[in-house]
Design a protein around this motif. Structure first.
Motif, PDB file in Angstrom:
ATOM      1  N   GLY A 360       0.808  -1.206   0.000  1.00 48.60           N
ATOM      2  CA  GLY A 360       0.000   0.000   0.000  1.00 48.60           C
ATOM      3  C   GLY A 360       0.844   1.261   0.000  1.00 48.60           C
ATOM      4  N   THR A 361       0.255   2.326   0.518  1.00 47.95           N
ATOM      5  CA  THR A 361       0.926   3.620   0.528  1.00 47.95           C
ATOM      6  C   THR A 361       1.205   4.073   1.958  1.00 47.95           C
ATOM      7  OG1 THR A 361      -1.207   4.775   0.516  1.00 47.95           O
ATOM      8  CG2 THR A 361      -0.161   4.358  -1.626  1.00 47.95           C
ATOM      9  N   LEU A 362       2.155   4.990   2.071  1.00 42.20           N
ATOM     10  CA  LEU A 362       2.502   5.567   3.362  1.00 42.20           C
ATOM     11  C   LEU A 362       2.422   7.081   3.249  1.00 42.20           C
ATOM     12  CD1 LEU A 362       3.729   5.206   6.276  1.00 42.20           C
ATOM     13  CD2 LEU A 362       5.943   5.641   5.184  1.00 42.20           C
ATOM     14  N   PRO A 363       1.667   7.728   4.122  1.00 41.47           N
ATOM     15  CA  PRO A 363       1.681   9.195   4.151  1.00 41.47           C
ATOM     16  C   PRO A 363       2.955   9.673   4.850  1.00 41.47           C
ATOM     17  CG  PRO A 363      -0.336   8.296   5.131  1.00 41.47           C
ATOM     18  CD  PRO A 363       0.661   7.193   5.038  1.00 41.47           C
ATOM     19  N   VAL A 364       3.864  10.225   4.079  1.00 43.43           N
ATOM     20  CA  VAL A 364       5.109  10.750   4.627  1.00 43.43           C
ATOM     21  C   VAL A 364       4.893  12.225   4.964  1.00 43.43           C
ATOM     22  CG1 VAL A 364       7.527  11.262   4.152  1.00 43.43           C
ATOM     23  CG2 VAL A 364       6.505   9.135   3.312  1.00 43.43           C
ATOM     24  N   GLN A 365       5.357  12.620   6.132  1.00 42.57           N
ATOM     25  CA  GLN A 365       5.211  14.000   6.560  1.00 42.57           C
ATOM     26  C   GLN A 365       6.581  14.653   6.597  1.00 42.57           C
ATOM     27  OE1 GLN A 365       2.556  12.479  10.012  1.00 42.57           O
ATOM     28  NE2 GLN A 365       3.348  11.074   8.480  1.00 42.57           N
ATOM     29  N   LEU A 366       6.809  15.593   5.675  1.00 42.35           N
ATOM     30  CA  LEU A 366       8.096  16.272   5.562  1.00 42.35           C
ATOM     31  C   LEU A 366       8.109  17.485   6.474  1.00 42.35           C
ATOM     32  CD1 LEU A 366       8.781  16.276   1.713  1.00 42.35           C
ATOM     33  CD2 LEU A 366      10.025  15.010   3.457  1.00 42.35           C
ATOM     34  N   ALA A 367       9.083  17.524   7.380  1.00 44.03           N
ATOM     35  CA  ALA A 367       9.151  18.625   8.343  1.00 44.03           C
ATOM     36  C   ALA A 367      10.605  18.914   8.691  1.00 44.03           C
ATOM     37  CB  ALA A 367       8.349  18.271   9.594  1.00 44.03           C
ATOM     38  N   GLY A 368      10.803  19.835   9.608  1.00 46.82           N
ATOM     39  CA  GLY A 368      12.138  20.216  10.012  1.00 46.82           C
ATOM     40  C   GLY A 368      12.724  21.256   9.078  1.00 46.82           C
ATOM     41  N   ASN A 369      14.013  21.168   8.821  1.00 40.29           N
ATOM     42  CA  ASN A 369      14.713  22.131   7.978  1.00 40.29           C
ATOM     43  C   ASN A 369      14.550  21.725   6.516  1.00 40.29           C
ATOM     44  OD1 ASN A 369      16.507  23.904   6.748  1.00 40.29           O
ATOM     45  ND2 ASN A 369      17.978  23.806   8.429  1.00 40.29           N
ATOM     46  N   VAL A 370      13.343  21.943   6.004  1.00 38.05           N
ATOM     47  CA  VAL A 370      13.042  21.554   4.630  1.00 38.05           C
ATOM     48  C   VAL A 370      12.296  22.701   3.950  1.00 38.05           C
ATOM     49  CG1 VAL A 370      10.848  20.434   5.254  1.00 38.05           C
ATOM     50  CG2 VAL A 370      12.059  19.707   3.186  1.00 38.05           C
ATOM     51  N   ARG A 371      12.607  22.910   2.688  1.00 31.90           N
ATOM     52  CA  ARG A 371      12.059  24.060   1.974  1.00 31.90           C
ATOM     53  C   ARG A 371      10.559  23.941   1.739  1.00 31.90           C
ATOM     54  NH1 ARG A 371      13.747  25.195  -4.184  1.00 31.90           N
ATOM     55  NH2 ARG A 371      12.578  27.113  -4.583  1.00 31.90           N
ATOM     56  N   ARG A 372      10.103  22.754   1.392  1.00 33.53           N
ATOM     57  CA  ARG A 372       8.680  22.559   1.099  1.00 33.53           C
ATOM     58  C   ARG A 372       8.129  21.476   2.023  1.00 33.53           C
ATOM     59  NH1 ARG A 372      10.593  21.843  -4.654  1.00 33.53           N
ATOM     60  NH2 ARG A 372      10.960  23.959  -5.418  1.00 33.53           N
ATOM     61  N   GLY A 373       7.750  21.868   3.201  1.00 33.29           N
ATOM     62  CA  GLY A 373       7.193  20.903   4.142  1.00 33.29           C
ATOM     63  C   GLY A 373       5.749  20.582   3.795  1.00 33.29           C
ATOM     64  N   GLY A 374       5.365  19.337   4.048  1.00 28.97           N
ATOM     65  CA  GLY A 374       3.982  18.969   3.774  1.00 28.97           C
ATOM     66  C   GLY A 374       3.766  17.477   3.760  1.00 28.97           C
ATOM     67  N   LEU A 375       2.595  17.080   3.292  1.00 30.87           N
ATOM     68  CA  LEU A 375       2.162  15.693   3.269  1.00 30.87           C
ATOM     69  C   LEU A 375       2.407  15.095   1.894  1.00 30.87           C
ATOM     70  CD1 LEU A 375      -0.346  13.525   2.583  1.00 30.87           C
ATOM     71  CD2 LEU A 375       0.741  13.404   4.829  1.00 30.87           C
ATOM     72  N   VAL A 376       3.061  13.954   1.860  1.00 29.81           N
ATOM     73  CA  VAL A 376       3.333  13.243   0.609  1.00 29.81           C
ATOM     74  C   VAL A 376       2.882  11.800   0.782  1.00 29.81           C
ATOM     75  CG1 VAL A 376       5.082  12.528  -1.057  1.00 29.81           C
ATOM     76  CG2 VAL A 376       5.333  14.714   0.143  1.00 29.81           C
ATOM     77  N   GLU A 377       1.861  11.367   0.040  1.00 30.93           N
ATOM     78  CA  GLU A 377       1.429   9.969   0.089  1.00 30.93           C
ATOM     79  C   GLU A 377       1.973   9.235  -1.131  1.00 30.93           C
ATOM     80  OE1 GLU A 377      -2.501   7.043   0.453  1.00 30.93           O
ATOM     81  OE2 GLU A 377      -2.784   9.200   0.223  1.00 30.93           O
ATOM     82  N   LEU A 378       2.795   8.226  -0.871  1.00 31.05           N
ATOM     83  CA  LEU A 378       3.431   7.449  -1.926  1.00 31.05           C
ATOM     84  C   LEU A 378       3.468   5.981  -1.531  1.00 31.05           C
ATOM     85  CD1 LEU A 378       6.503   9.725  -2.708  1.00 31.05           C
ATOM     86  CD2 LEU A 378       4.610   9.276  -4.276  1.00 31.05           C
ATOM     87  N   ALA A 379       3.618   5.114  -2.513  1.00 30.22           N
ATOM     88  CA  ALA A 379       3.787   3.697  -2.234  1.00 30.22           C
ATOM     89  C   ALA A 379       5.095   3.470  -1.501  1.00 30.22           C
ATOM     90  CB  ALA A 379       3.783   2.897  -3.540  1.00 30.22           C
TER      91      ALA A 379
END
Length: 544
Positions: A360-379
C-alpha cells in the motif's frame, strides 16, 4: 458542497496550519469584499491539501479545474477581485505548471498564482489513496463525500460476513501505520473470533511524534473517511461501539470529528441501523490529557478507563482483554482511514502499491529544515533522497542536509549514505531504524547530533510512565552519560557504558518508549562520532 450553484466558488482551507497562517481572516476579507462589490460567491472551507509552504492556499473553481493562489493575505483580497475573478482564474487555469514547482512567494499587492492545483508537481507525483479527498471536499458535507466515492467501502463490507471482511484486510497486506507495523488483518481476526457480548474499536489519534500531522489532516480535512473506516472495522469484528482518542492539542480536529459524527448519525451512517442493515455502531470522541506515553495502546486504554496513563504488561493482549477487560481492536487513524479504499477497490488493488511485505501507501510527513514541508502519500519504496530533493526542495536554510530522523523522536538519525535505501519496514529494520508513523524531520549541517541524542534520552525521562526500571532510570542515567562524553570524557569506558545502557533499555523495557529511545542515540553515535568529540568509528558498539 454540491456543484449546482452558479456563484463564484472559492475554497479557503480550515486546517490548523492554514488557520495559524490567517485563513480565517482571509475568508472574512473575501466575504466582505464580495459583499462590497455585489459579487455572488460561495465560500467552501475545505481542508488543506498538505502543501504547507503555500498556505493559505486559496482555490477558485473554473471550468478547467481549481486554480490556486498561494500565501494569500487579507490585504491582497481586493487586488484579486480587481484582477477579474473568475475570468482571471479561468485564464490562469490554462497555465502549464507541469514543469514548474511553485513556491510560496510574498508580493505586497498580489499573491502568486500556482495554476491548476492538481497539476502542481508536488501533488501530481503522489499516489493518494487514503488522502484522495483531503483538500478536495468540504469536510462536513455528506453529499460531497458521497460524490467523491464515500461509503463505497462500507457498502461492500455490509455484503460480507465477519470472516470474509477480516480476510479482506489480511489479503490487502495492510500493516498498522501507527509505528509497530503489525498486520492489521491479524488484529481484526483475533478480535472477531474472541467470544464476548461487548467489544470495542478504539482509534489511536494521540499523534504526538515530532514532525507528524497525517492523522490531524485526516481528522480535520476528511473526517468521514475515518468514520467509515471505524464502522467497517466495528462491523467486521463484532463491535458496537467505537472511540476516537484524540490528543488534547488538536482542538480543531476534535471539533471537526464531533461535527462529522453528528452528521453521520443524522444520515444513517451510524446508530442502531447502519445504512438500513439492521446492524448497530456508535462512535464518540475522547480527549486525551497530553501524555506522550498514551500513544502506547495499553496506556491509552488506562486513560480511557479514567486511570493514569501507565503501560500494561502483556499478556493479555488488548485484542482479547482491552478496554474494561473486553476484546478491543486498536488501530491508528491512517490504518483505519486506509480501510475504505481497500473494501471499495479490493485487496489486490491495494497490494499493487508498495514492495515486499510493505504493501500500500505511506503518508510521509516532511518537516524540520526543509524548503517545502507537507504531506506526501506514496507507495512504500520511495527513498529519503527523493523525498528531500524531489518533494522537499532541499533544506530551508540552503545548507547541506546532514541527518534525517524518521519515525518520530525515538527514530534513528540516518546519514546521507542511507538516504537511498527504500522506505520499507524490513529494509529500515536492517539499518536499525524504523519507518514508524512516517514522520521525516530534516537537519542541516549545523545540527549538533550529540545534543539531539541527549534530548532523546531527556525526552524519554520526562515522558516515561515510570512503570519499568530500564525506561525510568535508564533514560535518566543516559542523559548523565551523554553529558559526560560531551564534556570531554570520551574514554572507551564511557562509550561502552552508554551502549550497555542502551542494550538494557531495548531488552528490558515494557514498551517502545524505553525500547526505542536508544535508536536516535546509537545512530547519532555511530554516524556522527565527531559531534561527540570521538574519532571515526569510535561510536560503534563493536569499537566500544
Amino acid at each position: 458542497m454540491t456543484e449546482t450553484s452558479k456563484s463564484l466558488r472559492i475554497y479557503i482551507p480550515r486546517d490548523s496550519a492554514a488557520l495559524a497562517l490567517g485563513a480565517d481572516r482571509v475568508a472574512a476579507a473575501v466575504a466582505a469584499e464580495a459583499t462590497r462589490r455585489g459579487v455572488a460567491i460561495d465560500i467552501v472551507r475545505n481542508g488543506s491539501r498538505g502543501l504547507f509552504w503555500l498556505e493559505p492556499l486559496v482555490e477558485v473553481a473554473t471550468p478547467a479545474g481549481r486554480v490556486g493562489y498561494s500565501n494569500v493575505q487579507p490585504s491582497q483580497v481586493a487586488a484579486l477581485f480587481d484582477s477579474g475573478w473568475p475570468e482571471c482564474a479561468a485564464k490562469d487555469a490554462e497555465r502549464d505548471v507541469s514543469s514548474e514547482d511553485p513556491d510560496g512567494s510574498w508580493d505586497a499587492d498580489m499573491p502568486a498564482c500556482v495554476g491548476r492545483v492538481e497539476t502542481i508537481p508536488y501533488l501530481a507525483r503522489q499516489q493518494r489513496l487514503t488522502f484522495a479527498r483531503v483538500g478536495v471536499t468540504d469536510p462536513l458535507d455528506p453529499v460531497d463525500y458521497l460524490a467523491h466515492g464515500g461509503l463505497a467501502g462500507l457498502r461492500a463490507c455490509l455484503a460480507l460476513d465477519a470472516e470474509a471482511a477480516c480476510q479482506t484486510v489480511l489479503d490487502s497486506g495492510l500493516r498498522g501505520r501507527g509505528g509497530a507495523a503489525f498486520p492489521a488483518g491479524i488484529k481484526w481476526r483475533t478480535v472477531s473470533r474472541a467470544q464476548s457480548a461487548q467489544k470495542y474499536v478504539v482509534c489511536n489519534a494521540d499523534e504526538g511524534d515530532s514532525g507528524t500531522f497525517a492523522d490531524r489532516l485526516i481528522m480535520e480535512s476528511d473526517p468521514f473517511v475515518l468514520i467509515e473506516g471505524m464502522v467497517i472495522a466495528a462491523l467486521s469484528v463484532g463491535a458496537s461501539e467505537g472511540i476516537v482518542y484524540v490528543r488534547s492539542e488538536y482542538p480543531h480536529a476534535i471539533a471537526a470529528l464531533e461535527a462529522a459524527i453528528a452528521v453521520a448519525r443524522r444520515e444513517g451512517w451510524l446508530g442502531s441501523d447502519v445504512l438500513g442493515s439492521g446492524r448497530a455502531c456508535e462512535l464518540r470522541v475522547a480527549k486525551a490529557a497530553g501524555a506522550y506515553i498514551c500513544g502506547e495502546e495499553t496506556a491509552l486504554l488506562e486513560s480511557l478507563e479514567g486511570k493514569r496513563g501507565v503501560v500494561r504488561a502483556k499478556p493479555p493482549i488488548p485484542a482479547l482483554s482491552g478496554l474494561f477487560g473486553k476484546p478491543t481492536l486498536i488501530n491508528n487513524v491512517i490504518t483505519l482511514a486506509s480501510v475504505p479504499y481497500i473494501f471499495a477497490h479490493g485487496a489486490q488493488a491495494y497490494r499493487e502499491y508498495g514492495m515486499g511485505r510493505s504493501q500500500g501507501t505511506l503518508p510521509v510527513q516532511l518537516a524540520g529544515n526543509v524548503r517545502r514541508g507537507g504531506l506526501v502519500e506514496l507507495a512504500f519504496g520511495v527513498t529519503l533522497r527523493s523525498l528531500l530533493d524531489d518533494f522537499g526542495g532541499g533544506t530551508a536554510s540552503g545548507r547541506p542536509a546532514k541527518a534525517i530522523q524518521v519515525g518520530g523522536p525515538l527514530g534513528a538519525y540516518l546519514p546521507d549514505a542511507q538516504w537511498d535505501v527504500p522506505m520499507d519496514y524490513e529494509a529500515y529494520a536492517a539499518l536499525g531504524a524504523v519507518v514508524g508513523h512516517g514522520g521525516v524531520v530534516v537537519h542541516d549541517d549545523t545540527a549538533d547530533m550529540a545534543g539531539l541524542a541527549s534530548y532523546a534520552m531527556e525526552f524519554c525521562a520526562l515522558e516515561s510512565c515510570g512503570k519499568c526500571t530500564p525506561c525510568r532510570i535508564g533514560s535518566t542515567r543516559g542523559v548523565e552519560v551523554i553529558e559526560r562524553i560531551r564534556r570531554g570524557d570520551t574514554s572507551t569506558r564511557q562509550v561502552q557504558l552508554l551502549h550497555d545502557l542502551c542494550d538494557t533499555m531495548v531488552s528490558g523495557s515494557l514498551c517502545a518508549m524505553g525500547g526505542m529511545t536508544p535508536f536516535p542515540v546509537r545512530s547519532a553515535l555511530e554516524h556522527f562520532p565527531a559531534d561527540f568529540g570521538l574519532p571515526d568509528g569510535a561510536g560503534c558498539a563493536e569499537a566500544a
